[in-house]
Write a protein that holds these residues in place. Structure first.
Motif, PDB file in Angstrom:
ATOM      1  N   LYS A  45       0.857  -1.153   0.100  1.00 51.75           N
ATOM      2  CA  LYS A  45       0.040  -0.001  -0.070  1.00 51.75           C
ATOM      3  C   LYS A  45       0.837   1.271  -0.012  1.00 51.75           C
ATOM      4  O   LYS A  45       0.579   2.329  -0.525  1.00 51.75           O
ATOM      5  CB  LYS A  45      -0.987   0.034   1.261  1.00 51.75           C
ATOM      6  N   LYS A  63      -9.209 -11.677  -0.394  1.00 49.98           N
ATOM      7  CA  LYS A  63     -10.196 -10.633   0.059  1.00 49.98           C
ATOM      8  C   LYS A  63      -9.513  -9.459   0.601  1.00 49.98           C
ATOM      9  O   LYS A  63      -9.815  -8.427   0.292  1.00 49.98           O
ATOM     10  CB  LYS A  63     -10.909 -11.213   1.122  1.00 49.98           C
ATOM     11  N   MET A  64      -8.496 -10.021   1.492  1.00 51.94           N
ATOM     12  CA  MET A  64      -7.451  -8.957   2.275  1.00 51.94           C
ATOM     13  C   MET A  64      -6.780  -8.164   1.194  1.00 51.94           C
ATOM     14  O   MET A  64      -6.791  -6.777   1.072  1.00 51.94           O
ATOM     15  CB  MET A  64      -6.443  -9.600   3.086  1.00 51.94           C
ATOM     16  N   SER A  94      -7.815  -7.507  -1.973  1.00 52.14           N
ATOM     17  CA  SER A  94      -8.699  -6.834  -2.897  1.00 52.14           C
ATOM     18  C   SER A  94      -8.774  -5.710  -2.114  1.00 52.14           C
ATOM     19  O   SER A  94      -8.937  -4.503  -2.632  1.00 52.14           O
ATOM     20  CB  SER A  94      -9.795  -7.704  -3.184  1.00 52.14           C
ATOM     21  N   GLU A  95      -9.310  -5.746  -0.753  1.00 56.24           N
ATOM     22  CA  GLU A  95      -9.543  -4.462  -0.128  1.00 56.24           C
ATOM     23  C   GLU A  95      -8.412  -3.393   0.132  1.00 56.24           C
ATOM     24  O   GLU A  95      -8.618  -2.252   0.008  1.00 56.24           O
ATOM     25  CB  GLU A  95      -9.896  -4.853   1.432  1.00 56.24           C
ATOM     26  N   GLU A  96      -7.280  -4.023  -0.147  1.00 59.33           N
ATOM     27  CA  GLU A  96      -6.000  -3.080   0.089  1.00 59.33           C
ATOM     28  C   GLU A  96      -5.848  -2.306  -1.258  1.00 59.33           C
ATOM     29  O   GLU A  96      -5.287  -1.070  -1.418  1.00 59.33           O
ATOM     30  CB  GLU A  96      -4.790  -3.785   0.430  1.00 59.33           C
ATOM     31  N   LYS A 107      -8.099  -1.485  -3.725  1.00 58.72           N
ATOM     32  CA  LYS A 107      -9.083  -0.846  -4.289  1.00 58.72           C
ATOM     33  C   LYS A 107      -8.818   0.604  -4.682  1.00 58.72           C
ATOM     34  O   LYS A 107      -9.291   1.088  -5.693  1.00 58.72           O
ATOM     35  CB  LYS A 107     -10.347  -0.868  -3.196  1.00 58.72           C
ATOM     36  N   TYR A 121     -14.387 -11.658  -4.840  1.00 56.19           N
ATOM     37  CA  TYR A 121     -13.680 -10.719  -4.293  1.00 56.19           C
ATOM     38  C   TYR A 121     -12.832  -9.877  -5.493  1.00 56.19           C
ATOM     39  O   TYR A 121     -12.608  -8.421  -5.141  1.00 56.19           O
ATOM     40  CB  TYR A 121     -12.485 -11.293  -3.390  1.00 56.19           C
ATOM     41  N   ASP A 181     -14.915  -7.280  -6.799  1.00 61.33           N
ATOM     42  CA  ASP A 181     -15.394  -6.122  -6.089  1.00 61.33           C
ATOM     43  C   ASP A 181     -14.097  -5.265  -6.260  1.00 61.33           C
ATOM     44  O   ASP A 181     -14.283  -3.812  -6.322  1.00 61.33           O
ATOM     45  CB  ASP A 181     -15.411  -6.837  -4.379  1.00 61.33           C
ATOM     46  N   LEU A 182     -12.893  -5.835  -6.218  1.00 60.31           N
ATOM     47  CA  LEU A 182     -11.613  -4.909  -6.616  1.00 60.31           C
ATOM     48  C   LEU A 182     -11.791  -4.179  -8.023  1.00 60.31           C
ATOM     49  O   LEU A 182     -11.524  -2.906  -7.752  1.00 60.31           O
ATOM     50  CB  LEU A 182     -10.361  -5.981  -6.528  1.00 60.31           C
TER      51      LEU A 182
END
Length: 306
Positions: A128, A149-150, A152-154, A156, A178, A181-182
């Motif tokens: 990140k 999932k982790m 993808s969240e980072e 976005k 996931y 979603d990204l």
């Protein structure tokens, strides 16, 4: 600019006729190491995880702090031997990378099947904060849907990474969701490599729907997953909506000859795809003319003798 292009080419694969062809090998090869487990060569820091020890950490950190040449890529490869190196020492090395070489273009951690939760979490924090990173490679790391999932969240809101290499992991149906979603928010990633996972029909639809509206994706590798005949018609239908898809790899999945012909019928207006890989799918070369005409492609890879 040419220097950056050369680095990206080496990191991703080779450029052929304007299309990226992913090398099916470890991205960087190396045979010897400086000290215990690390080497700087040709703009890259290469670390053999299996050779790192608590006593070698200071040496590796000094390589990072005081490099004799500009470092633009970092590769960690192999399993950690936790009997020889403490987890906090690994985190210390990662932190040093973030502080002293924050402008790297390519970060790779491959063939590591024993990543701890703490290391994965900190890796995502590091990524990140690497604002110039273009290529992220987590191939063959035995990652699961929860890790995707982790990740993808980072990613976005990431504005730099253009190529995401996630082949040879254990992603299944949830993983596809996931990633969808990204990609619904990330419009920078344009090359996605998901070969050799366990993605099935249930995880495919959402991903394809997003890709059909995310007009940034130009390279998609779904080779050697668990896709079956009806999935390819769905893929074809969604690809008609994506004007940027240049390379599509479906090799190693379960598609038979009638579905290949139907695939050619469904996609008469797709003009963006230039390379289509249907090898190791029991598709014979006699079908190539049908598919060439349908896809307007420059190259189709099929089996001559299935």
């Amino acid at each position: 600019m040419n220097g950056i292009k050369n680095v990206l080419t080496k990191c991703i694969g080779s450029l052929r006729n304007g299309n990226i062809v992913l090398n099916q090998t470890i991205l960087f090869s190396f045979s010897s190491f400086y000290g215990e487990g690390a080497l700087i060569s040709k703009g890259g820091l290469f670390v053999d995880n299996s050779k790192m020890t608590n006593s070698s950490v200071e040496n590796i950190i000094n390589l990072i702090k005081y490099p004799k040449e500009n470092i633009v890529k970092v590769q960690f490869s192999g399993n950690f031997v936790y009997e020889n190196i403490a987890e906090e020492k690994i985190l210390q090395i990662l932190n040093t990378i973030m502080i002293y070489i924050p402008n790297i273009l390519c970060f790779s951690l491959t063939s590591c099947s024993n990543l701890s939760h703490n290391i994965i979490t900190y890796l995502l924090f590091i990524i990140k904060n690497l604002k110039s990173l273009k290529i992220l490679n987590f191939e063959n790391d035995q990652l699961h849907d929860v890790h995707l999932k982790m990740l993808s969240e980072e990613l976005k809101d990431n504005k730099s990474i253009v190529a995401l290499l996630l082949a040879k992991n254990n992603f299944e149906s949830s993983g596809g969701m996931y990633l969808a979603d990204l990609l619904s928010t990330n419009k920078v990633i344009d090359k996605l490599f998901l070969g050799y996972n366990n993605i099935t029909s249930s995880g495919l639809s959402g991903l394809l729907e997003i890709i059909s509206t995310n007009h940034k994706i130009s390279v998609l590798d779904l080779s050697y997953n668990k896709l079956v005949n009806e999935d390819f018609i769905e893929i074809a239908q969604y690809m008609t909506k994506n004007p940027t898809m240049a390379s599509l790899n479906l090799s190693g999945n379960k598609m038979e000859l009638p579905d290949a012909v139907e695939l050619g019928v469904v996609l008469p207006n797709v003009k963006s795809i230039k390379t289509l890989n249907l090898s190791n799918m029991n598709i014979i070369s006699d079908t190539s003319p049908v598919l060439f005409k349908a896809f307007h492609v420059e190259e189709i890879l099929v089996d001559d003798n299935p």
